[in-house]
Design a protein around this motif. Sequence first.
Motif, mmCIF file in Angstrom:
data_model
loop_
_atom_site.group_PDB
_atom_site.id
_atom_site.type_symbol
_atom_site.label_atom_id
_atom_site.label_comp_id
_atom_site.label_asym_id
_atom_site.label_seq_id
_atom_site.Cartn_x
_atom_site.Cartn_y
_atom_site.Cartn_z
ATOM 1 N N PHE A 17 -7.231 0.866 -2.306
ATOM 2 C CA PHE A 17 -7.183 1.910 -1.540
ATOM 3 C C PHE A 17 -7.227 3.372 -2.250
ATOM 4 O O PHE A 17 -7.937 4.226 -2.008
ATOM 5 C CB PHE A 17 -5.895 1.888 -0.495
ATOM 6 C CG PHE A 17 -5.724 2.872 0.357
ATOM 7 C CD1 PHE A 17 -6.364 2.788 1.564
ATOM 8 C CD2 PHE A 17 -4.744 3.811 -0.212
ATOM 9 C CE1 PHE A 17 -6.179 4.072 2.057
ATOM 10 C CE2 PHE A 17 -4.694 5.033 0.493
ATOM 11 C CZ PHE A 17 -5.317 4.757 1.792
ATOM 12 N N ASP B 123 -10.490 4.082 -3.699
ATOM 13 C CA ASP B 123 -11.407 4.488 -2.737
ATOM 14 C C ASP B 123 -11.029 6.069 -2.272
ATOM 15 O O ASP B 123 -11.927 6.997 -2.267
ATOM 16 C CB ASP B 123 -11.402 3.784 -1.359
ATOM 17 C CG ASP B 123 -12.024 2.387 -1.858
ATOM 18 O OD1 ASP B 123 -12.837 1.965 -2.747
ATOM 19 O OD2 ASP B 123 -11.940 1.375 -0.998
ATOM 20 N N GLU C 82 -3.508 -3.100 -3.228
ATOM 21 C CA GLU C 82 -3.068 -1.719 -2.944
ATOM 22 C C GLU C 82 -4.051 -0.708 -4.082
ATOM 23 O O GLU C 82 -4.463 0.326 -3.367
ATOM 24 C CB GLU C 82 -1.991 -1.379 -3.024
ATOM 25 C CG GLU C 82 -1.175 -0.118 -2.480
ATOM 26 C CD GLU C 82 0.346 0.146 -2.490
ATOM 27 O OE1 GLU C 82 0.766 1.425 -2.616
ATOM 28 O OE2 GLU C 82 0.985 -0.800 -2.373
ATOM 29 N N TRP D 40 -7.783 -3.958 1.497
ATOM 30 C CA TRP D 40 -6.650 -2.866 0.806
ATOM 31 C C TRP D 40 -5.399 -3.610 1.036
ATOM 32 O O TRP D 40 -4.334 -3.171 0.051
ATOM 33 C CB TRP D 40 -6.857 -1.890 1.635
ATOM 34 C CG TRP D 40 -7.951 -0.755 1.156
ATOM 35 C CD1 TRP D 40 -8.656 -0.631 0.249
ATOM 36 C CD2 TRP D 40 -8.299 0.314 2.146
ATOM 37 N NE1 TRP D 40 -9.764 -0.020 0.478
ATOM 38 C CE2 TRP D 40 -9.514 0.683 1.891
ATOM 39 C CE3 TRP D 40 -8.047 0.459 3.607
ATOM 40 C CZ2 TRP D 40 -10.371 1.750 2.321
ATOM 41 C CZ3 TRP D 40 -8.857 1.669 4.275
ATOM 42 C CH2 TRP D 40 -9.948 2.228 3.556
ATOM 43 N N GLU E 137 -10.226 -3.012 4.987
ATOM 44 C CA GLU E 137 -8.766 -2.736 5.244
ATOM 45 C C GLU E 137 -8.306 -4.049 4.712
ATOM 46 O O GLU E 137 -6.888 -3.943 4.170
ATOM 47 C CB GLU E 137 -8.418 -2.501 6.727
ATOM 48 C CG GLU E 137 -8.918 -1.056 6.956
ATOM 49 C CD GLU E 137 -8.609 -0.731 8.648
ATOM 50 O OE1 GLU E 137 -7.769 -1.651 9.271
ATOM 51 O OE2 GLU E 137 -9.160 0.214 9.075
#
Length: 86
Positions: free
Chosen positions: A29, A32, A26, A22, A19
């Motif tokens: 994210f 993923d 950005e 991320w 996290e």
Amino acid sequence: MIDSMALAKAIEIQSLAREEQWRCDEDLFYLDYGLEPPRLFIWIERIFVASGIRRKAMKKADRPEIGRSASSGNDGCSQAAACSRM
């Protein structure tokens, strides 16, 4: 028991680290979680959805006794609106 707790803690730490990555990037994210499901699954889902819609439409079309009254009583009224006027 302690092994499972240690595994859960390791997964939690790994998740928090991901996290944090991320937050910094950005695009990571979306890399993923931005993958589309395989086309076969999309095709199967569409078949299930279409068959469900078709089944509902056929159920409505095949209702027996369409002209029956909406009132619950058997007082001789052929329509619910006629019963409410009395």
